[in-house]
Design a protein around this motif. Sequence first.
Motif, PDB file in Angstrom:
ATOM      1  N   ASN A   1       0.836  -1.191   0.000  1.00 41.92           N
ATOM      2  CA  ASN A   1       0.000   0.000   0.000  1.00 41.92           C
ATOM      3  C   ASN A   1       0.871   1.240   0.000  1.00 41.92           C
ATOM      4  O   ASN A   1       1.881   1.309   0.691  1.00 41.92           O
ATOM      5  N   ASP A   2       0.464   2.217  -0.790  1.00 45.48           N
ATOM      6  CA  ASP A   2       1.149   3.493  -0.836  1.00 45.48           C
ATOM      7  C   ASP A   2       0.233   4.510  -0.151  1.00 45.48           C
ATOM      8  O   ASP A   2      -0.880   4.192   0.239  1.00 45.48           O
ATOM      9  N   MET A   3       0.691   5.724  -0.026  1.00 46.50           N
ATOM     10  CA  MET A   3      -0.087   6.737   0.675  1.00 46.50           C
ATOM     11  C   MET A   3      -1.391   7.013  -0.077  1.00 46.50           C
ATOM     12  O   MET A   3      -1.372   7.396  -1.240  1.00 46.50           O
ATOM     13  N   PRO A   4      -2.541   6.793   0.596  1.00 45.85           N
ATOM     14  CA  PRO A   4      -3.817   7.062  -0.066  1.00 45.85           C
ATOM     15  C   PRO A   4      -4.073   8.564  -0.172  1.00 45.85           C
ATOM     16  O   PRO A   4      -3.579   9.340   0.638  1.00 45.85           O
ATOM     17  N   THR A   5      -4.815   8.930  -1.175  1.00 47.03           N
ATOM     18  CA  THR A   5      -5.238  10.324  -1.313  1.00 47.03           C
ATOM     19  C   THR A   5      -6.704  10.405  -0.918  1.00 47.03           C
ATOM     20  O   THR A   5      -7.326   9.394  -0.598  1.00 47.03           O
ATOM     21  N   ALA A   6      -7.256  11.583  -0.983  1.00 50.36           N
ATOM     22  CA  ALA A   6      -8.659  11.755  -0.635  1.00 50.36           C
ATOM     23  C   ALA A   6      -9.573  11.061  -1.644  1.00 50.36           C
ATOM     24  O   ALA A   6     -10.708  10.719  -1.332  1.00 50.36           O
ATOM     25  N   HIS A   7      -9.063  10.809  -2.848  1.00 51.35           N
ATOM     26  CA  HIS A   7      -9.909  10.267  -3.916  1.00 51.35           C
ATOM     27  C   HIS A   7      -9.623   8.815  -4.268  1.00 51.35           C
ATOM     28  O   HIS A   7     -10.434   8.174  -4.916  1.00 51.35           O
TER      29      HIS A   7
ATOM     30  N   LYS B   1      -7.100   4.944  -3.469  1.00 52.26           N
ATOM     31  CA  LYS B   1      -6.109   4.153  -2.741  1.00 52.26           C
ATOM     32  C   LYS B   1      -5.088   3.659  -3.753  1.00 52.26           C
ATOM     33  O   LYS B   1      -5.437   3.113  -4.796  1.00 52.26           O
ATOM     34  N   TRP B   2      -3.820   3.852  -3.438  1.00 46.35           N
ATOM     35  CA  TRP B   2      -2.736   3.512  -4.345  1.00 46.35           C
ATOM     36  C   TRP B   2      -1.918   2.344  -3.813  1.00 46.35           C
ATOM     37  O   TRP B   2      -1.804   2.144  -2.613  1.00 46.35           O
TER      38      TRP B   2
ATOM     39  N   GLU C   1       1.966   0.467  -4.498  1.00 45.21           N
ATOM     40  CA  GLU C   1       3.276   0.521  -5.146  1.00 45.21           C
ATOM     41  C   GLU C   1       3.672  -0.901  -5.514  1.00 45.21           C
ATOM     42  O   GLU C   1       3.631  -1.802  -4.678  1.00 45.21           O
TER      43      GLU C   1
ATOM     44  N   ARG D   1       3.254   2.793  -9.604  1.00 41.93           N
ATOM     45  CA  ARG D   1       2.116   3.046  -8.705  1.00 41.93           C
ATOM     46  C   ARG D   1       0.862   2.769  -9.503  1.00 41.93           C
ATOM     47  O   ARG D   1       0.745   3.186 -10.651  1.00 41.93           O
TER      48      ARG D   1
END
Length: 86
Positions: free
Chosen positions: A34-40, A42-43, A45, A61
Amino acid sequence: MPSKDRPLVDRHAPKNGEGWLLSIEQQKVCRFRNDMPTAHAKWVEVETRSLSAKGRPIIRRMLRHNAIDAWEAMLKAGWQPCPPRW
């Protein structure tokens, strides 16, 4: 869900955020984490390396749902889950 109703094989990448696949045929190992999620979105790596440690790793990513699809496609192509390599 009762344990008797659970599937025997987990269809998705591990829920703890990191999973590893190994291809003996291609001599490569791949890490999904898991990478850093954003508000919109889930990412995830995805890092692929050669087992011989030659060359640079390939780091991508992708959106979580695309990473799940890639995980399942790699399993069908012969990649196998493995313990962490690095």
